[in-house]
Design an enzyme around this catalytic site. Structure first.
Site, PDB file in Angstrom:
ATOM      1  CD  GLU A 253      36.500  38.364  44.280  1.00 33.16           C
ATOM      2  OE1 GLU A 253      35.956  38.251  45.375  1.00 33.16           O
ATOM      3  OE2 GLU A 253      36.044  39.062  43.360  1.00 33.16           O
ATOM      4  CB  THR A 308      32.766  44.035  48.810  1.00 33.49           C
ATOM      5  OG1 THR A 308      33.121  45.187  49.566  1.00 33.49           O
ATOM      6  CG2 THR A 308      31.734  43.215  49.559  1.00 33.49           C
ATOM      7  NE  ARG A 309      34.806  40.736  41.993  1.00 28.51           N
ATOM      8  CZ  ARG A 309      34.332  40.110  40.930  1.00 28.51           C
ATOM      9  NH1 ARG A 309      33.536  40.757  40.081  1.00 28.51           N
ATOM     10  NH2 ARG A 309      34.638  38.849  40.699  1.00 28.51           N
ATOM     11  CG  ASP A 310      32.823  48.252  47.343  1.00 30.11           C
ATOM     12  OD1 ASP A 310      32.738  47.024  47.535  1.00 30.11           O
ATOM     13  OD2 ASP A 310      32.404  49.087  48.159  1.00 30.11           O
TER      14      ASP A 310
END
Length: 603
Positions: A253, A308-310
């Protein structure tokens, strides 16, 4: 009776990554004898794969940051299913754990005035990740090992634990075997810390190394401990997709934290198309505002690539499904474009992202300073795990503790990047401290030799069969089923089908056959790992069926909205008296008023 070596310790730590090393160091500092079990070699921990940094509110780059903001960010990222006490302890203690690591010799990137540099990361309001280029996990393991080897810790390398042993309700030891010789080992211990990491090898596409077969989750479950939040599996948005031999390998990231942007086949930034209302106030609304590339940027707004990653993972999947993906079924991640914004961009990229530069150069023949990478979601992290006490890290089984990815609670429905490394430092220390305290307060439990012998014979059964499945094929079929049916986007009929597939796979597992002898027999190792993979896969699937809403990393296509009424609970996995796996709902604990006030203020 089988022959095996027997060892006696006060505290046994299973897993030698960041959480296990930190727990072993702390337990030893409290004056007890400690053994550290490595499934692989010391130093080959999955923690070394963590690239972006350690999340801690040091306030070195932006003085507005503090533990309260970090706490609120963590709770929001976890969709408020987090154990709020764990989130509080984590946010408060992370800065001290990072400074402690620095005092033990860790080398961090520095600000101009010599303080630890911090970078932006998804879900964090301010630059918060202390880092060493993109090799932070490697530096953490090096530091913990260099410090730990002087503490008198016994290390058992290439040793795999296959069963936990109990005396009544409390834990009393563990049975394992040497991977090289196949020799069994019995460890007697007053307290045990599980720090075995995650479950990524239950899926076909994963950033996780071969050790991540859910051992700790499964060992604890079969010993009577409760599992929690198992439906929440994090799919990192950016793993390599080409060439096929490296598919799934993590692309940190940190690339996006340094200014990398996500582009579809049409070379358009698609992340601006769908910004959740929850984050809109903090997120740039257009490309001119949203391209940030440098640490220390004082703007309150963040680029949408750092949501956010989701959310980012689902947006990538959407682009691919709607036909706007890259040639190899991914999307483009471009850091090279910052040459239009800063001088000497190529050298800047090589300095900030040295591992990524070499990874793509060597594995895909791509120069990331000149061209875009092809990336796609990869199974990365398990938010769920062993249910523990927030302060002590002890599970529901007396004397059995857990820390790091093997423990649940801190991250709720979705983990923020960087919180994993500070998690294992904060709660690795606490697990080691309280395991040592438990060991001092309790005598050695009694182990039933007949149970040990039964476990040994059970482990050797695959050698005795003259017919049966190849364990590698069973594992491959399991990974296929989990990837296709219990992946990023889920729905009821596919989850029910997954349960049927798991039942058939368990029947095949009961008949797997291995050939050869016990000396470094990878087929045997895989057969023994399968019992753990099947256990965690069933737990994930049962919890995913039960949670009929979409929240964090758990997305139900047939229930796309959050259910504020029935969804505000944690799902607990327990082993029933008949041996069947059960799912229970546990209401969220009421949060302290002062912490509620912090969250309201941050909103």
């Amino acid at each position: 009776m089988s022959s095996f070596d027997t060892y006696n310790y006060d505290v046994l730590v299973i897993g030698a990554g960041g959480a296990g090393l930190r727990a072993a160091i702390e337990a030893t500092a409290n004056g007890v004898s400690v053994a550290l079990i490595c499934k692989s070699l010391l130093g080959k921990a999955h923690t070394v794969m963590a690239e972006g940094g350690i999340a801690a509110a040091l306030s070195n780059v932006d003085e507005r940051d503090n533990w309260r903001v970090h706490f609120a960010d963590t709770m929001r990222g976890g969709q408020y299913l987090n154990d709020w006490r764990m989130a509080e302890l984590h946010a408060k203690e992370a800065p001290d754990r990072v400074r402690e690591l620095e005092a033990w010799g860790a080398l961090f990137d520095r600000t101009k005035d010599g303080r630890i540099l911090q970078r932006n990361f998804g879900g964090h309001k301010y630059p918060r990740l202390a880092h060493v280029g993109d090799r932070t996990g490697l530096e953490m393991i090096r530091t913990l090992q260099d410090h730990g080897i002087h503490q008198g810790i016994d290390v058992h390398m290439e040793c795999t634990i296959i069963n936990l042993l109990k005396d009544g309700e409390r834990v009393a030891g563990a049975l394992g075997y040497e991977r090289e010789k196949g020799q069994f080992k019995l460890f007697r211990a007053k307290a045990i810390v599980i720090a075995t990491g995650g479950i990524g090898r239950a899926y076909k596409i994963t950033s996780n190394s071969w050790e991540y077969t859910g051992d700790g989750h499964s060992l604890a479950y079969h010993a009577g401990a409760e599992l929690m939040d198992m439906e929440f599996v994090q799919f990192h948005p950016t793993g390599m997709v080409w060439p096929p031999s490296v598919r799934g390998i993590l692309v940190t990231e940190g690339v996006r934290g340094e200014g990398g942007i996500l582009l579809n086949r049409e070379h358009k930034r698609f992340m601006f198309n769908e910004i959740p209302e929850l984050y809109r106030l903090q997120t740039a609304d257009n490309e001119e505002e949203g391209w940030k590339y440098t640490q220390g940027d004082r703007l309150a707004k963040r680029p949408p690539e750092l949501l956010t990653r989701d959310h980012v993972a689902r947006c990538i999947v959407r682009e691919i499904k709607e036909g706007r993906g890259s040639p190899h079924n991914g999307v483009f991640l471009d850091i090279s474009w910052i040459k239009t914004k800063i001088p000497n961009a190529a050298e800047h990229i090589k300095k900030k992202l040295p591992s990524m530069y070499h990874q793509f150069k060597k594995l895909a023949d791509i120069d990331i300073t000149k061209e875009a990478m092809e990336v796609g979601p990869t199974t990365h992290y398990m938010m769920g795990g062993i249910r523990v006490n927030a302060d002590t890290q002890m599970s529901t089984v007396p004397g059995l503790f857990a820390a790091g990815e093997a423990a649940a609670g801190l991250h709720g429905a979705n983990r923020l990047g960087g919180n994993s490394l500070s998690d294992l430092l904060v709660f690795g220390k606490r697990a080691g401290e309280f395991a040592a305290r438990f060991a001092k307060e309790n005598s050695q439990g009694v182990i039933d030799d007949r149970k040990v012998e039964a476990f040994v014979q059970q482990a050797l059964e695959p050698f005795e069969r003259t017919a049966g499945d190849n364990p590698f094929q069973v594992q491959y079929d399991l990974q296929d089923a989990m990837q296709d049916l219990v992946g990023i986007v889920r729905k009821e009929d596919e989850l029910v089908k997954a349960m049927h597939e798991l039942k058939k796979l368990r029947e095949r597992f009961s008949k797997v056959r291995v050939i050869g002898n016990r000396e470094y027999n990878t087929g045997w190792h895989t057969a023994l790992d399968l019992q753990h993979l099947l256990t965690v896969s069933e737990a994930i699937t049962r919890a995913a069926i039960e949670r009929k809403e979409s929240r964090g990393a758990h997305f139900r296509e047939d229930h796309p909205q959050k259910d504020e009424h029935s969804g505000n609970c944690n799902l607990i996995i327990v082993k029933g008296e008949d041996g069947q796996m059960l799912v229970k709902r546990m209401p969220l604990r009421d949060m302290r008023p002062d912490l509620i006030q912090i969250i309201d203020e941050m909103k």
